[in-house]
Design a protein around this motif. Structure first.
Motif, short mmCIF file in Angstrom:
data_model
loop_
_atom_site.label_atom_id
_atom_site.label_comp_id
_atom_site.label_asym_id
_atom_site.label_seq_id
_atom_site.Cartn_x
_atom_site.Cartn_y
_atom_site.Cartn_z
N SER A 45 -5.26 -9.96 -4.42
CA SER A 45 -5.56 -8.83 -4.23
C SER A 45 -6.26 -8.41 -2.76
CB SER A 45 -7.15 -8.77 -5.31
OG SER A 45 -7.08 -9.06 -6.66
N GLY A 46 -6.48 -9.60 -2.27
CA GLY A 46 -6.73 -9.37 -0.87
C GLY A 46 -5.54 -8.84 -0.01
N ALA A 47 -4.61 -9.53 -0.32
CA ALA A 47 -3.20 -9.31 0.37
C ALA A 47 -2.83 -7.73 0.02
CB ALA A 47 -1.91 -10.12 -0.19
N GLY A 48 -2.99 -7.24 -1.42
CA GLY A 48 -2.80 -5.76 -1.55
C GLY A 48 -3.77 -4.97 -0.49
N SER A 49 -4.84 -5.30 -0.49
CA SER A 49 -5.69 -4.45 0.52
C SER A 49 -5.34 -4.32 1.72
CB SER A 49 -7.24 -4.69 0.17
OG SER A 49 -7.95 -3.96 0.87
N ILE A 50 -4.85 -5.33 2.33
CA ILE A 50 -4.40 -5.67 3.67
C ILE A 50 -3.06 -4.67 3.79
CG2 ILE A 50 -3.48 -7.19 5.56
CD1 ILE A 50 -5.40 -9.19 4.23
N THR A 51 -2.26 -4.81 2.97
CA THR A 51 -0.82 -3.99 2.88
C THR A 51 -1.46 -2.38 3.19
OG1 THR A 51 0.18 -5.23 1.44
CG2 THR A 51 1.11 -3.24 1.79
N ALA A 52 -2.33 -2.16 2.36
CA ALA A 52 -2.97 -0.68 2.26
C ALA A 52 -3.38 -0.40 3.69
CB ALA A 52 -3.91 -0.24 1.19
N ALA A 53 -4.21 -1.38 4.12
CA ALA A 53 -4.58 -1.16 5.69
C ALA A 53 -3.65 -0.99 6.53
CB ALA A 53 -5.63 -2.23 6.03
N LEU A 54 -2.54 -1.87 6.62
CA LEU A 54 -1.29 -1.66 7.49
C LEU A 54 -0.83 -0.23 7.31
CD1 LEU A 54 0.64 -2.70 9.44
CD2 LEU A 54 1.87 -3.68 7.57
N GLY A 55 -0.50 0.18 6.03
CA GLY A 55 -0.11 1.72 5.69
C GLY A 55 -1.10 2.60 6.53
N ILE A 56 -2.20 2.29 6.37
CA ILE A 56 -3.32 3.61 7.21
C ILE A 56 -3.11 3.38 8.53
CG2 ILE A 56 -5.70 4.02 7.35
CD1 ILE A 56 -6.37 2.88 4.76
N MET A 57 -3.04 2.34 8.88
CA MET A 57 -2.84 2.31 10.65
C MET A 57 -1.44 2.87 10.83
SD MET A 57 -3.40 -1.87 11.26
CE MET A 57 -4.14 -2.79 10.45
N LEU A 58 -0.37 2.65 10.19
CA LEU A 58 1.00 3.38 10.40
C LEU A 58 0.79 4.82 10.29
CD1 LEU A 58 3.46 0.84 9.22
CD2 LEU A 58 2.98 1.22 11.47
N LEU A 59 0.06 5.30 9.31
CA LEU A 59 -0.06 6.71 8.88
C LEU A 59 -0.79 7.54 9.92
CD1 LEU A 59 -0.49 7.03 4.96
CD2 LEU A 59 1.39 7.72 6.40
#
Length: 213
Positions: A45-59
């Motif tokens: 679940s934490g890995a999923g959240s971190i993936t979202a954070a990476l997407g937010i950084m790129l966006l």
């Protein structure tokens, strides 16, 4: 590190440390998952959240954060959607069956799939519009416009992801280790209600957040 001074990187480390150690929906999600279903699902679940954070950084790097900062409507829509999901998650957690988790006692068929845990992490990680605004304002301070963008962004993103994953993994493993001491339906029922109430409260607080021009 030719594209970033050591002092800049150390300042970034300090700022990220404060960010990842601050309790929030992601940490609460990992703790809840670890209590209910074991440390592995908390980590996923934490890995999923971190993936979202990476997407937010790129966006944010592509300028979408600036759009939210400038548009009241876009910010409000994202804020309401994020708050609604956190409140939904709170209600779902509150109403979860009071079944204590002990290693080996839960049938595999009753456990949420790793894919479902990862998807929930993605949703929780992306549910807060303040994250997009934060990263849009935060990361440019550490980027040198005269240097190559890719290596700098890579180092900043990798550092954040490593630190965040370390904290979430420790929370998940540590919580799972104490879960057997809470192995009674009464304890689990109260844990579900507390965690559910906290999720809903975070959603309610998110609704009060205002866009700063």
């Amino acid at each position: 590190m030719t594209f970033m001074t050591l002092s800049t990187y150390l300042l970034y480390l300090a700022a990220v440390s404060v960010l990842v150690l601050s309790p929030g929906p992601t940490m609460l999600m990992c703790i809840t998952r670890a209590l209910q279903h074991g440390w592995a699902r908390g980590v996923v679940s934490g890995a999923g959240s971190i993936t979202a954070a990476l997407g937010i950084m790129l966006l944010s790097a592509l300028g979408l954060g600036a759009v939210l900062a400038a548009s009241e409507t876009a910010f409000t829509v994202l804020k309401v959607c994020g708050a609604a999901y956190l409140i939904y998650l709170g209600i779902k957690t509150w109403r979860s069956p009071a079944v204590a988790f002990t290693p080996g006692s839960v049938a595999a068929s009753t456990l949420p799939s790793l894919r479902a845990c990862y998807a929930q992490g993605l949703m929780v990680g992306a549910s807060n519009p303040k994250a997009l605004l934060f990263f849009a304002a935060f990361f440019p301070q550490f980027l040198d416009p005269a240097a190559a963008w890719g290596p700098q962004m890579g180092v900043l993103a990798a550092t954040f992801m490593a630190m965040e994953m370390s904290v979430l993994a420790l929370c998940s493993v540590g919580t799972a280790r104490i879960a057997p001491f809470l192995a009674s339906s009464a304890h689990v029922r109260w844990i579900n209600r507390i965690c559910g109430g906290l999720f809903a409260a975070m959603g309610g607080i998110l609704l009060t957040v205002r866009r700063h021009a």
